[in-house]
Design an enzyme around this catalytic site. Structure first.
Site, PDB file in Angstrom:
ATOM      1  N   TYR A  73     -31.208 -38.652 -41.665  1.00 29.91           N
ATOM      2  CA  TYR A  73     -32.463 -39.224 -41.049  1.00 29.91           C
ATOM      3  C   TYR A  73     -33.197 -38.715 -40.389  1.00 29.91           C
ATOM      4  O   TYR A  73     -31.676 -37.746 -39.520  1.00 29.91           O
ATOM      5  CB  TYR A  73     -31.549 -40.518 -39.711  1.00 29.91           C
ATOM      6  CG  TYR A  73     -32.383 -41.304 -38.398  1.00 29.91           C
ATOM      7  CD1 TYR A  73     -33.389 -41.834 -39.284  1.00 29.91           C
ATOM      8  CD2 TYR A  73     -32.760 -40.437 -37.928  1.00 29.91           C
ATOM      9  CE1 TYR A  73     -34.292 -43.019 -38.461  1.00 29.91           C
ATOM     10  CE2 TYR A  73     -34.250 -40.584 -36.796  1.00 29.91           C
ATOM     11  CZ  TYR A  73     -34.448 -42.308 -37.280  1.00 29.91           C
ATOM     12  OH  TYR A  73     -35.764 -42.766 -36.436  1.00 29.91           O
TER      13      TYR A  73
ATOM     14  N   THR B 155     -73.880 -53.495 -64.281  1.00 28.57           N
ATOM     15  CA  THR B 155     -73.356 -51.870 -64.985  1.00 28.57           C
ATOM     16  C   THR B 155     -73.965 -51.394 -64.204  1.00 28.57           C
ATOM     17  O   THR B 155     -75.478 -51.282 -65.108  1.00 28.57           O
ATOM     18  CB  THR B 155     -73.047 -52.126 -66.773  1.00 28.57           C
ATOM     19  OG1 THR B 155     -74.337 -51.445 -67.218  1.00 28.57           O
ATOM     20  CG2 THR B 155     -72.254 -53.130 -67.394  1.00 28.57           C
ATOM     21  N   HIS B 156     -73.529 -50.103 -63.707  1.00 27.00           N
ATOM     22  CA  HIS B 156     -74.467 -49.325 -63.117  1.00 27.00           C
ATOM     23  C   HIS B 156     -75.438 -50.098 -62.347  1.00 27.00           C
ATOM     24  O   HIS B 156     -76.776 -49.306 -61.837  1.00 27.00           O
ATOM     25  CB  HIS B 156     -74.902 -48.540 -64.249  1.00 27.00           C
ATOM     26  CG  HIS B 156     -74.206 -47.845 -65.133  1.00 27.00           C
ATOM     27  ND1 HIS B 156     -73.540 -46.603 -65.162  1.00 27.00           N
ATOM     28  CD2 HIS B 156     -74.786 -48.278 -66.257  1.00 27.00           C
ATOM     29  CE1 HIS B 156     -73.057 -46.701 -66.215  1.00 27.00           C
ATOM     30  NE2 HIS B 156     -73.459 -47.476 -66.878  1.00 27.00           N
TER      31      HIS B 156
ATOM     32  N   SER C  86     -77.170 -60.090 -34.494  1.00 26.25           N
ATOM     33  CA  SER C  86     -77.228 -59.199 -34.024  1.00 26.25           C
ATOM     34  C   SER C  86     -77.203 -59.191 -31.938  1.00 26.25           C
ATOM     35  O   SER C  86     -78.067 -60.230 -31.792  1.00 26.25           O
ATOM     36  CB  SER C  86     -78.696 -57.946 -34.209  1.00 26.25           C
ATOM     37  OG  SER C  86     -78.955 -57.055 -33.427  1.00 26.25           O
TER      38      SER C  86
ATOM     39  N   SER D  52     -40.050 -46.287 -28.835  1.00 27.65           N
ATOM     40  CA  SER D  52     -40.828 -46.196 -30.330  1.00 27.65           C
ATOM     41  C   SER D  52     -40.797 -47.858 -30.053  1.00 27.65           C
ATOM     42  O   SER D  52     -40.838 -48.823 -31.094  1.00 27.65           O
ATOM     43  CB  SER D  52     -39.613 -46.326 -31.737  1.00 27.65           C
ATOM     44  OG  SER D  52     -38.462 -46.643 -31.666  1.00 27.65           O
TER      45      SER D  52
ATOM     46  N   LYS E  43     -81.040 -62.125 -37.400  1.00 29.07           N
ATOM     47  CA  LYS E  43     -79.741 -61.543 -38.148  1.00 29.07           C
ATOM     48  C   LYS E  43     -78.440 -62.401 -37.959  1.00 29.07           C
ATOM     49  O   LYS E  43     -78.233 -63.324 -37.309  1.00 29.07           O
ATOM     50  CB  LYS E  43     -79.651 -60.118 -37.489  1.00 29.07           C
ATOM     51  CG  LYS E  43     -80.748 -59.005 -37.696  1.00 29.07           C
ATOM     52  CD  LYS E  43     -81.040 -58.827 -38.942  1.00 29.07           C
ATOM     53  CE  LYS E  43     -79.879 -58.093 -39.392  1.00 29.07           C
ATOM     54  NZ  LYS E  43     -79.691 -56.439 -39.444  1.00 29.07           N
TER      55      LYS E  43
ATOM     56  N   ASN F 128     -29.584 -45.422 -37.217  1.00 30.55           N
ATOM     57  CA  ASN F 128     -30.368 -45.170 -38.069  1.00 30.55           C
ATOM     58  C   ASN F 128     -30.122 -45.896 -39.515  1.00 30.55           C
ATOM     59  O   ASN F 128     -30.780 -46.505 -40.062  1.00 30.55           O
ATOM     60  CB  ASN F 128     -29.686 -43.872 -38.938  1.00 30.55           C
ATOM     61  CG  ASN F 128     -29.466 -42.772 -37.659  1.00 30.55           C
ATOM     62  OD1 ASN F 128     -30.752 -43.013 -36.494  1.00 30.55           O
ATOM     63  ND2 ASN F 128     -28.977 -41.489 -38.034  1.00 30.55           N
TER      64      ASN F 128
ATOM     65  N   GLU G 150     -68.061 -56.756 -44.753  1.00 33.82           N
ATOM     66  CA  GLU G 150     -68.147 -54.849 -44.694  1.00 33.82           C
ATOM     67  C   GLU G 150     -66.621 -54.737 -44.192  1.00 33.82           C
ATOM     68  O   GLU G 150     -66.609 -53.803 -44.592  1.00 33.82           O
ATOM     69  CB  GLU G 150     -68.968 -55.092 -43.407  1.00 33.82           C
ATOM     70  CG  GLU G 150     -70.123 -55.023 -43.833  1.00 33.82           C
ATOM     71  CD  GLU G 150     -71.372 -54.669 -42.339  1.00 33.82           C
ATOM     72  OE1 GLU G 150     -71.744 -53.891 -42.362  1.00 33.82           O
ATOM     73  OE2 GLU G 150     -71.291 -56.288 -41.814  1.00 33.82           O
TER      74      GLU G 150
ATOM     75  N   LYS H  39     -42.776 -47.093 -39.039  1.00 30.17           N
ATOM     76  CA  LYS H  39     -43.069 -48.533 -38.942  1.00 30.17           C
ATOM     77  C   LYS H  39     -44.688 -48.511 -38.721  1.00 30.17           C
ATOM     78  O   LYS H  39     -45.364 -49.442 -38.773  1.00 30.17           O
ATOM     79  CB  LYS H  39     -42.015 -49.167 -37.815  1.00 30.17           C
ATOM     80  CG  LYS H  39     -41.215 -49.146 -38.503  1.00 30.17           C
ATOM     81  CD  LYS H  39     -39.838 -49.439 -36.796  1.00 30.17           C
ATOM     82  CE  LYS H  39     -39.271 -48.407 -36.107  1.00 30.17           C
ATOM     83  NZ  LYS H  39     -38.907 -47.674 -37.213  1.00 30.17           N
TER      84      LYS H  39
HETATM   85  N1  ARG Z   1     -36.387 -46.082 -33.063  1.00 29.51           N
HETATM   86  C1  ARG Z   1     -35.726 -45.248 -34.386  1.00 29.51           C
HETATM   87  C2  ARG Z   1     -36.546 -45.799 -35.508  1.00 29.51           C
HETATM   88  O1  ARG Z   1     -37.350 -46.182 -35.152  1.00 29.51           O
HETATM   89  C3  ARG Z   1     -34.217 -45.348 -34.494  1.00 29.51           C
HETATM   90  C4  ARG Z   1     -33.632 -44.867 -34.055  1.00 29.51           C
HETATM   91  C5  ARG Z   1     -33.010 -43.504 -34.942  1.00 29.51           C
HETATM   92  N2  ARG Z   1     -31.418 -42.639 -34.661  1.00 29.51           N
HETATM   93  C6  ARG Z   1     -32.256 -42.386 -33.107  1.00 29.51           C
HETATM   94  N3  ARG Z   1     -31.109 -41.656 -33.083  1.00 29.51           N
HETATM   95  N4  ARG Z   1     -33.149 -41.802 -33.214  1.00 29.51           N
HETATM   96  O2  ARG Z   1     -36.646 -44.929 -36.678  1.00 29.51           O
END
Ligand code: ARG
Length: 459
Positions: free
Chosen positions: A317, A155-156, A277, A23, A283, A110, A290, A325
């Site tokens: 957890y 409006t509209h 463009s 992660s 352009k 956790n 946008e 994230k």
């Molecule tokens: N990397 C994990 C997170 O982003 C945290 C770890 C959580 N614990 C585990 N045993 N995988 O949430």
């Protein structure tokens, strides 16, 4: 000794699993908060008699070094690090040895990760609220220049009645004002300390959670260990505030796009916030508007994605939570990129007040004309019908409401006097919108005062 694998495992992880399970791409940006929370945890461990003062000091010094190494680029996490927590702990242990290996006592990733995210998000919100305040400041400044600038309210998407450009711009100010309030509530939701919840049920050491909370700037500690590691309400609060802000930015962006079209011609875009463009040399494209428009679905998707991650998860957890994230930081990045563009765009945009005034044709005052009849005793519904009849005749002849012969108008209703044409003056019409919240310049000046006061009271 790897921090990632206990003696439980005889075999190595498959490369495909390592790749999926890492992660780091999602959480490396938390390294600073991970270090801060780890220092607070080390102090709490010393207080609980788990670490000696010397060990705690070695950890603090080591974590400070890790921080400097990350900043300078001397330390970058590697494939062996599953996440930010393991990367920081590994490097710390390389630097200070045994003391580092004691840091994870009474702590789980956790409760660690959600502590880091809460710390981080609080800072993000402070930064982004400051950005919103800057955007609001520009809106107030530009509105102040255009209290007397008339344009149609739609409006509209049909011309409706006269308003002022200040009133139009301030509409966005108040939307953002409520966004700021919502971000404030999301920030308050971040102020609960999960650390001490451990993996799920609490920990075996008498760490002083209140002291940790105070040290890290949390207002309170979480009441329930299971909820502390499983809950992501505060991220939902942030992303839902972000999604609403996204809708506001998109409406602003969409109006800039519309107003920059040759058909409207209400604005000229600053070169600094316009695209070109690759084939059509003439352009000048409203890319900034946008992309502000496109921020809304992206932020809404981030919120929906997070709710999808959370729904149906059994306590406590689950690794699914890692994906919080992905959505959180996409939302953060989207706003970090978008809000300054909205600010710069509005700062540099040129308003074509002539085009705006020219769009205020006499028909915009049809309601004022009906009210003119009301003042002469005609019931509004009848006045509405009569003026509609006048409008129809004018449209048939391609003339404005001020160009009908008086005799013809009086034949339709003797309540019309020769002064009725005065009711068709757009500026007089604007001045008549004089109740609180209305478009009249005097009211809008008061509104500007309140908007400026709100900015003065900014957190
Ligand atoms: N990397 C994990 C997170 O982003 C945290 C770890 C959580 N614990 C585990 N045993 N995988 O949430």
């Amino acid at each position: 000794m790897s921090v990632a694998r206990s003696g439980r495992f005889a075999g190595a992880r498959a490369p495909a699993f390592v790749a999926l399970n890492s992660s780091l791409a999602l959480d490396w940006r938390l390294w600073r908060e991970d270090i801060e929370a780890s220092i607070a945890h080390a102090r709490a461990l010393e207080g609980a008699g788990v670490l000696t003062a010397a060990e705690r000091q070695a950890i603090e010094d080591g974590l400070a070094t890790v921080g400097r190494e990350v900043e300078s680029g001397a330390f970058v996490p590697g494939d062996e690090d599953e996440d930010v927590h393991m990367a920081v702990e590994r490097r710390l242990t390389e630097l200070v040895g045994d003391a580092g290996a004691k840091l994870h006592t009474g702590r789980s990733r956790n409760d660690q990760v959600v502590t880091d995210v809460r710390l981080h998000l609080r800072r993000v919100i402070d930064r982004q609220v400051a950005g919103l305040r800057a955007l609001q400041q520009v809106l107030v400044g530009r509105a102040g220049e255009h209290v007397e600038t008339i344009l149609p309210a739609y409006t509209h998407l049909q011309r409706a009645q006269v308003t002022s450009l200040a009133q139009h711009l301030l509409a966005y100010f108040w939307m953002l004002e409520r966004d700021v309030e919502r971000f404030g509530r999301a920030r308050a939701a971040c102020l609960e300390l999960p650390l001490g919840a451990g993996a799920a049920v609490g920990v075996n050491y008498p760490v002083d959670r209140e002291a940790v909370a105070a040290e890290l700037g949390f207002a309170r500690i979480s009441e329930n260990s299971l909820e502390a590691v499983a809950g992501r309400d505060f991220v939902v609060d942030y992303l839902s505030a972000a999604a609403e802000l996204g809708v506001h930015l998109s409406r602003l962006g969409a109006e800039v796009v519309l107003w920059a079209s040759a058909e409207f011609g209400f604005v000229r875009l600053p070169d600094a916030f316009s695209g070109g463009s690759s084939i059509m040399p003439q352009k000048k494209n409203p890319d900034a508007g946008e992309l502000l428009r496109a921020a809304a679905p992206r932020l809404a998707a981030d919120l929906a994605g997070l709710l999808g991650v959370l729904h149906g998860l059994p306590l406590a957890y689950n690794t699914d939570l890692r994906e919080d994230k992905r959505f959180l930081f996409d939302g953060v990045d989207c706003l970090d990129a978008s809000v300054p563009v909205a600010t710069g765009l509005l700062e540099g945009i040129e308003f074509d007040t002539g085009r705006m005034a020219a769009a205020c044709d006499s028909f915009l005052q049809a309601t004022d004309l009906a009210d003119y009849l009301v003042a002469r005793g005609v019931p509004f519904r009848e006045a509405h019908h009569l003026v509609g009849e006048l409008v129809r005749r004018c449209l048939e002849r391609g003339i404005g409401l001020d160009a009908l012969p008086l005799e013809e108008v009086r034949r339709l209703s003797p309540a019309f006097d020769e002064d009725y044409v005065a009711a068709l003056d757009p500026r007089a019409s604007l001045a008549r919108k004089a109740l609180a919240g209305g478009s009249a310049p005097e009211r809008v000046r008061e509104q500007l005062g309140r908007a400026a006061a709100a900015l003065g009271a900014a957190p």
